[in-house]
Design an enzyme around this catalytic site. Structure first.
Site, short mmCIF file in Angstrom:
data_model
loop_
_atom_site.label_atom_id
_atom_site.label_comp_id
_atom_site.label_asym_id
_atom_site.label_seq_id
_atom_site.Cartn_x
_atom_site.Cartn_y
_atom_site.Cartn_z
N PHE A 117 0.82 -1.22 0.00
CA PHE A 117 0.00 0.00 0.00
C PHE A 117 0.86 1.26 0.00
CE2 PHE A 117 0.14 2.27 4.02
CZ PHE A 117 0.83 1.39 4.85
N LYS A 118 2.13 1.14 0.39
CA LYS A 118 2.98 2.33 0.48
C LYS A 118 3.13 3.03 -0.87
CE LYS A 118 5.35 1.07 4.69
NZ LYS A 118 4.70 -0.23 5.00
#
Ligand SMILES: *Cc1c(COP(=O)(O)O)cnc(C)c1O
Length: 478
Positions: free
Chosen positions: A116-117
């Protein structure tokens, strides 16, 4: 929009409010605090209704515009968002998968490095470019990683003219997929440093470089870790996107968030603060459960780090938690400073009953050890046919403990193929990397191995930051 430090006091002087560009480049406030908006912008139900049909990049520009007001306009944000999310594999950018009658999985792993980063960092790379070009400035990004952050930061910064990026990782102590996602990036402005030491050693080296103010100024050091407000801001968007798809603003939703440094779930809190109808945020932890213990007792107490199958959640203290403390204490920076000082000297602090109660209005804490995570992976596969990674699994285990009467959205924070061993152990199935990464294990790598020695690392950064003749850095880190 102006930003203040979580340690700001009205009488104590200290740094005054600053704009989004300064917040972006500084990362940490000069008084040691974290930046937060001086006031939350508001999205009422009518405004939310108007967002319901937007695609992801358009929604991102609309949601972020109030946070960058006065520095970057919505049209510029839209161009950045389109560019940032074009590199994602899925047409929905953040697809929602139904897992059960009232349970959903929000897949946040379709970006370039499969975690998700990428949502925040792909955007951040472009924000840096924009602000630096406007100022005619350069930035040297320095960071330490135990895995996911480094690859996402490198993917975001590669090839950018005004940036060079140095990522320290502990030699031999990151997974092969994680290492190769970093070291197979051969752009001239990317420098991987493998330190003979632990992740803590890497972090200490980075901290020491930032604390050397002369070095910091000379090289114009910038941070890309999760305390950077711009990362939080970019993460607000997928909460809005998912909630709108499941009936907001007419209907409330709840989220389950696999949590380490409290950056992701704090973005959910920010979404709620600006008006998104979020009934509850479930903080899913692994055995490193300082946040779950806090939400149960009001005491925030260090307890060391235990390695687990979900390494990106293996934290001793959660750096973004300071932002919530600031909110719980009505924006009183003096109290935040006192509590953080106490954490430094005594290893713990506690908040009052009223503050704990107000945290519990929104947050619930959960803990899942490796056995529970493996069990959640196995059960999810058996019941739905979906493979999930061990971080996401901590969230699914948390979801099983909850009873929500609103749609429950579980954030899938990493692609299962990023953690193939755990997934295979639980299901007998080896998850496959997406097509574009299928040859990752054959790609050439480049990294420089250095001893755990501050002066050697500084010397390397100084000589490869590309501050002189740009061509001199070409191929320098071989
Ligand atoms: C970074 C990370 C987390 C933890 O997120 P925080 O914002 O630090 O709470 C969880 N899962 C994965 C896969 C991660 O990479």
């Amino acid at each position: 929009m102006r930003y203040i430090s979580t340690r700001h006091t009205k009488e104590g002087g200290g740094p005054g409010p600053v704009g989004f560009d300064d917040v972006l480049l500084a990362g940490l406030a000069r008084d040691g605090g974290l930046y937060v908006p001086a006031r939350w912008p508001a999205l009422n139900a009518r405004a939310l209704d108007a967002l319901a049909a937007l695609d992801y990049p358009t929604l991102a520009a609309r949601v972020l515009a109030p946070f960058t007001a006065g520095v970057i306009d919505e049209r510029t944000l839209l161009a950045m968002a389109k560019d940032a999310y074009a590199s994602f594999d899925h047409p929905a950018t953040a697809p929602l998968i139904q897992l059960g009658p009232n349970r959903w999985l929000l897949e946040l792993f379709h970006g370039p490095t499969l975690a998700f980063k990428d949502f925040a960092l792909q955007f951040l790379g472009r924000l840096f470019d924009h602000v630096l070009a406007k100022r005619g400035a350069r930035l040297t990004i320095v960071g330490a990683t135990s895995g996911d952050t480094g690859s996402a930061a490198i993917a975001a910064c590669r090839g950018r003219a005004n940036l060079s990026v140095f990522i320290l990782h502990p030699h031999g102590r990151v997974s092969e997929v994680q290492r190769r996602q970093m070291t197979s990036v051969l752009d001239d402005n990317v420098h991987n440093i493998a330190i003979d030491g632990s992740f803590d050693d890497c972090q200490a080296l980075v901290k020491a470089m930032f604390n050397d103010l002369a070095f910091r100024d000379q090289l114009s050091l910038g941070a890309i870790n999760s305390i950077n407000w711009a990362r939080v801001a970019a993460q607000i968007v997928y909460y809005v996107y998912a909630a709108l798809r499941l009936g907001a603003p007419a209907r409330h939703v709840a989220f389950v968030v696999p949590t380490g440094n409290f950056g992701n779930v704090y973005a959910g809190y920010a979404a709620r603060q600006i008006g998104l109808p979020i009934k509850r945020l479930h903080v899913a932890t692994n055995v490193n459960d300082i946040l779950a213990r806090f939400l149960a007792s009001g005491a925030y107490q260090r307890a060391g780090v235990t390695p687990s199958l979900s390494p990106s959640m293996d934290i001793e203290v959660a750096s973004n938690f300071e932002r919530l403390l600031f909110e719980l204490h009505g924006g009183d920076g003096a109290v935040v400073r006192k509590l953080m000082d106490q954490l430094g000297t005594e290893g713990r602090f506690a908040v009052g009953a009223a503050e704990l109660e107000s945290a519990r209005q929104v947050f619930r804490g959960h803990r899942a050890d490796d056995t529970a995570a493996l069990d959640a992976i196995a059960r999810t596969y058996k019941e739905t046919g979906h493979l999930i990674d061990p971080h996401t699994a901590a969230g699914i285990a948390a979801a099983d403990e909850t009873e929500e009467d609103v749609p429950l959205i579980c954030l899938a924070t990493a692609h299962p193929a990023k953690f193939p061993d755990a997934v295979e152990r639980a299901t007998g199935v080896t998850p496959k990397l997406p097509e574009r990464l299928a040859d990752l294990l054959e790609r050439p790598e480049r990294a420089t191995r250095l001893p755990n020695d501050l002066s050697r690392v500084k010397e390397f950064v100084r000589s490869h930051a590309g501050l002189g003749d740009a061509r001199r850095t070409a191929g320098g880190a071989r």
